[in-house]
Design a protein around this motif. Structure first.
Motif, short mmCIF file in Angstrom:
data_model
loop_
_atom_site.label_atom_id
_atom_site.label_comp_id
_atom_site.label_asym_id
_atom_site.label_seq_id
_atom_site.Cartn_x
_atom_site.Cartn_y
_atom_site.Cartn_z
N GLY A 158 169.51 11.52 76.33
CA GLY A 158 170.22 10.90 75.22
C GLY A 158 169.37 9.94 74.40
N VAL A 159 168.05 9.97 74.59
CA VAL A 159 167.14 9.09 73.87
C VAL A 159 166.60 9.82 72.65
CG1 VAL A 159 165.03 7.72 73.99
CG2 VAL A 159 166.51 7.91 76.00
N SER A 160 166.60 9.17 71.49
CA SER A 160 166.14 9.82 70.26
C SER A 160 164.62 9.92 70.24
CB SER A 160 166.61 9.03 69.04
OG SER A 160 165.92 7.79 68.94
N LEU A 161 164.12 10.83 69.42
CA LEU A 161 162.68 10.97 69.25
C LEU A 161 162.10 9.69 68.67
CD1 LEU A 161 160.05 12.59 69.25
CD2 LEU A 161 160.77 13.64 67.09
N ALA A 162 162.82 9.07 67.75
CA ALA A 162 162.34 7.80 67.18
C ALA A 162 162.14 6.75 68.26
CB ALA A 162 163.32 7.30 66.12
N GLU A 163 163.08 6.68 69.21
CA GLU A 163 162.98 5.70 70.29
C GLU A 163 161.81 6.04 71.22
OE1 GLU A 163 163.59 2.47 72.74
OE2 GLU A 163 164.30 2.89 70.70
N ARG A 164 161.57 7.32 71.46
CA ARG A 164 160.42 7.72 72.30
C ARG A 164 159.11 7.30 71.64
NH1 ARG A 164 162.14 8.08 77.34
NH2 ARG A 164 163.70 9.73 77.65
N TYR A 165 159.02 7.49 70.34
CA TYR A 165 157.84 7.02 69.61
C TYR A 165 157.65 5.51 69.83
CZ TYR A 165 156.54 11.11 66.72
OH TYR A 165 156.08 12.32 66.26
N SER A 166 158.72 4.75 69.63
CA SER A 166 158.64 3.29 69.75
C SER A 166 158.20 2.87 71.14
CB SER A 166 160.00 2.67 69.42
OG SER A 166 160.35 2.89 68.07
N ARG A 167 158.77 3.49 72.15
CA ARG A 167 158.42 3.14 73.53
C ARG A 167 156.96 3.47 73.84
NH1 ARG A 167 163.58 5.22 77.23
NH2 ARG A 167 165.24 4.15 76.04
N PHE A 168 156.39 4.41 73.09
CA PHE A 168 155.00 4.81 73.30
C PHE A 168 154.04 4.00 72.42
CE2 PHE A 168 151.59 8.17 73.52
CZ PHE A 168 151.49 8.20 74.90
N GLY A 169 154.60 3.03 71.70
CA GLY A 169 153.76 2.15 70.87
C GLY A 169 153.47 2.68 69.49
N ILE A 170 154.30 3.63 69.00
CA ILE A 170 154.11 4.22 67.68
C ILE A 170 155.32 3.88 66.82
CG2 ILE A 170 153.79 6.37 66.39
CD1 ILE A 170 152.69 7.59 69.01
N ASP A 171 155.09 3.36 65.61
CA ASP A 171 156.17 3.00 64.71
C ASP A 171 156.74 4.27 64.08
OD1 ASP A 171 157.83 2.14 62.67
OD2 ASP A 171 156.52 0.50 62.06
N PRO A 172 157.98 4.65 64.40
CA PRO A 172 158.52 5.91 63.86
C PRO A 172 158.64 5.92 62.35
CG PRO A 172 160.24 4.65 64.96
CD PRO A 172 158.94 3.99 65.28
N SER A 173 158.82 4.76 61.72
CA SER A 173 158.93 4.73 60.26
C SER A 173 157.59 5.07 59.62
CB SER A 173 159.40 3.35 59.79
OG SER A 173 158.45 2.35 60.13
N GLU A 174 156.49 4.75 60.28
CA GLU A 174 155.17 5.07 59.74
C GLU A 174 154.79 6.52 60.01
OE1 GLU A 174 152.18 2.37 60.94
OE2 GLU A 174 153.18 0.60 60.10
N VAL A 175 155.36 7.11 61.05
CA VAL A 175 155.04 8.51 61.36
C VAL A 175 155.40 9.42 60.20
CG1 VAL A 175 155.65 10.46 62.85
CG2 VAL A 175 155.27 8.22 63.85
N LEU A 176 156.54 9.17 59.57
CA LEU A 176 157.00 10.03 58.48
C LEU A 176 156.07 9.98 57.27
CD1 LEU A 176 160.85 9.35 58.57
CD2 LEU A 176 159.61 11.32 59.45
N GLY A 177 155.32 8.91 57.13
CA GLY A 177 154.41 8.79 55.98
C GLY A 177 152.98 9.12 56.32
N ALA A 178 152.74 9.61 57.53
CA ALA A 178 151.35 9.85 57.97
C ALA A 178 150.64 10.89 57.11
CB ALA A 178 151.33 10.29 59.43
N GLY A 179 151.40 11.83 56.57
CA GLY A 179 150.78 12.89 55.79
C GLY A 179 150.29 12.45 54.43
N SER A 180 150.72 11.27 53.96
CA SER A 180 150.33 10.82 52.62
C SER A 180 148.84 10.59 52.50
CB SER A 180 151.08 9.53 52.27
OG SER A 180 150.75 8.49 53.18
N ALA A 181 148.15 10.39 53.62
CA ALA A 181 146.71 10.15 53.59
C ALA A 181 145.91 11.41 53.37
CB ALA A 181 146.27 9.48 54.90
N TRP A 182 146.60 12.59 53.46
CA TRP A 182 145.86 13.85 53.41
C TRP A 182 146.31 14.69 52.24
CZ3 TRP A 182 141.77 13.58 56.25
CH2 TRP A 182 141.79 12.77 57.37
N GLY A 183 145.76 14.37 51.08
CA GLY A 183 146.02 15.17 49.90
C GLY A 183 145.25 16.48 49.97
N PRO A 184 145.52 17.39 49.04
CA PRO A 184 144.89 18.72 49.09
C PRO A 184 143.38 18.70 48.93
CG PRO A 184 146.09 18.38 47.02
CD PRO A 184 146.44 17.24 47.92
N ARG A 185 142.81 17.59 48.45
CA ARG A 185 141.36 17.54 48.25
C ARG A 185 140.64 16.73 49.32
NH1 ARG A 185 141.21 16.51 41.65
NH2 ARG A 185 142.39 18.38 41.09
#
Length: 419
Positions: free
Chosen positions: A163-190
């Protein structure tokens, strides 16, 4: 590739030492070499990988998606970078080579470049992607999926068996789930030039044919099914066989239907039922509800979509004959992803130049490469798996075979850098 072929010869003993050291970091309470995503052994393993990357001369950090990233700077920091890597998590009771060969092989490639004074024009980025294996959230390739911008807020809301959400698993592992969603912004097509992944085959073809390496033509698409069968619970000792609405019997027919449809694939297609959960689960009650999990895989998109329709129809009709209702929910884990012709050409030309025999081969398993294909042209190199075994403790690839793969992998990275 008019320039002289670069030969970089791996140190087999060093590869074996790394494989042995990493395999020691597993869950001793589980079978095989278990190191599932978000677990304590997985955390220890990733710290070990960071240390190995740094020792090899890489600049190491963890990105917003939780990937462990090592960078070997090239001459031109403005040039689109090369990326390589794989994963170090395992399935429950998994083996010692799936994914691990790609991470350790890429670290060895970096060592060889530095030891032989080969300076690339581009940055070379080596990644240990977070959580490639499928998990309790029904989502594979967490780290590469996030980089490709394919991880959604809805994914973070999924819950596991506790019953634990994926967001909570990220947090417990030391990863900010809100930042995970924006991780792809650093990798443009070029930003990325090419992606190359070294991996074990996880199938029997290369060993059976005596071929040193496989050049992957494409990665299979995966359609996942959750089927809910609703019949009628009755007393197992008194309900006549002719009037029963047994949900488990309907589900059993569904299991056979999955196999029947997959066995009819003309080129490449497989089907697997992985789980049945029956309610109420008492030995003296006819099962009233069953939840079934299954999947279909193929490198043929047309067959995959047609198989979905035929399987849905067969399961529904056969359940109806038993008086059982069924609800079918299909989801796509990933579409069929062909490798890029330019990367395949670089691999095969390099292999020919090194005198390494190769064979074109599809991948029935999914890989982080399937998601990196959204960011840049990608390709994969396979090395043989003994008896084709994988996702089990018996998974094995000889060190000599890994060394051959690393030799080709390193030389191909140099060739891609020169493109």
């Amino acid at each position: 590739m008019g320039e002289r072929m670069v030969e970089l010869n791996p140190v087999a003993e060093r590869l074996e030492e790394d494989l042995t050291a990493l395999s020691a970091l597993h869950d001793p309470s589980s079978g095989g070499w278990t190191r599932t995503v978000f677990s304590e052994p997985y955390g220890h393993a990733r710290e070990w990988v960071r240390s190995r990357m740094a020792d090899a001369g890489l600049q190491v950090h963890s990105d917003a998606a939780g990937n462990v990233v090592g960078v070997l700077p090239g001459r031109d920091p403005a040039a689109p970078a090369l990326m390589t890597g794989s994963h170090t998590d395992t399935v429950e009771s998994g083996g010692r080579f799936d994914g691990i060969v790609g991470v350790l092989g890429s670290i060895e490639a970096v060592r060889l470049l530095r030891e032989n004074d080969v300076r690339l024009e581009r940055d070379l980025i080596v990644v240990d992607f977070l959580g490639e294996e499928s998990n309790d959230f029904g989502l594979s390739c967490l780290g590469s999926r996030a980089l490709a911008g394919e991880l959604t807020p809805g994914h973070l809301e999924r819950v596991d068996g506790e019953g634990v959400s994926l967001a909570e698993r990220y947090s417990r592992f030391g990863i900010d789930p809100s930042e995970v969603l924006g991780a792809g912004s650093a990798w443009g097509p070029r930003r990325l030039h090419r992606y190359l992944e070294l991996h074990i085959e996880q199938g029997p073809v290369l060993e059976e044919r005596g071929t040193s390496v496989g050049v992957v033509t494409g990665i299979a698409g995966i359609s996942r099914l959750v089927a809910g069968f609703v019949g009628r619970a009755d007393h197992a000792g008194t309900a006549p066989m002719t009037t029963r609405q047994d949900a488990l019997v309907a589900a059993a027919r569904g299991v056979l239907a999955v196999r029947h449809v997959a066995c009819g694939a003309p080129v490449h297609g497989v089907g697997t039922t992985s789980r049945l959960d029956s309610e109420p689960g008492s030995p003296n009650v006819v099962p009233g509800r069953v939840r079934m999990q299954a999947e279909l895989r193929s490198v043929e998109p047309g067959w995959l979509s047609d198989a979905e329709r035929r399987l849905s129809r067969q399961i529904t009709e056969e359940a109806g004959e038993l008086g059982v209702e069924v609800d079918l929910e299909w989801s796509t884990d990933n579409d069929v992803v062909p490798t890029h012709a330019d990367v395949r050409q670089a691999i095969t030309t390099t292999a020919d130049g090194l005198g390494i025999d190769w064979e074109a081969i599809p991948s029935g398993a999914t890989h982080d490469a399937a998601h990196l294909a959204r960011l840049c042209p990608m390709g994969m190199i396979f090395v043989p798996s003994r008896a084709g075994r994988s996702h089990c403790p018996e998974e094995w690839t000889d060190t000599s075979a890994i060394a051959t793969g690393v030799r080709l992998h390193a030389a191909t990275l140099v060739a891609l850098d020169r493109e």
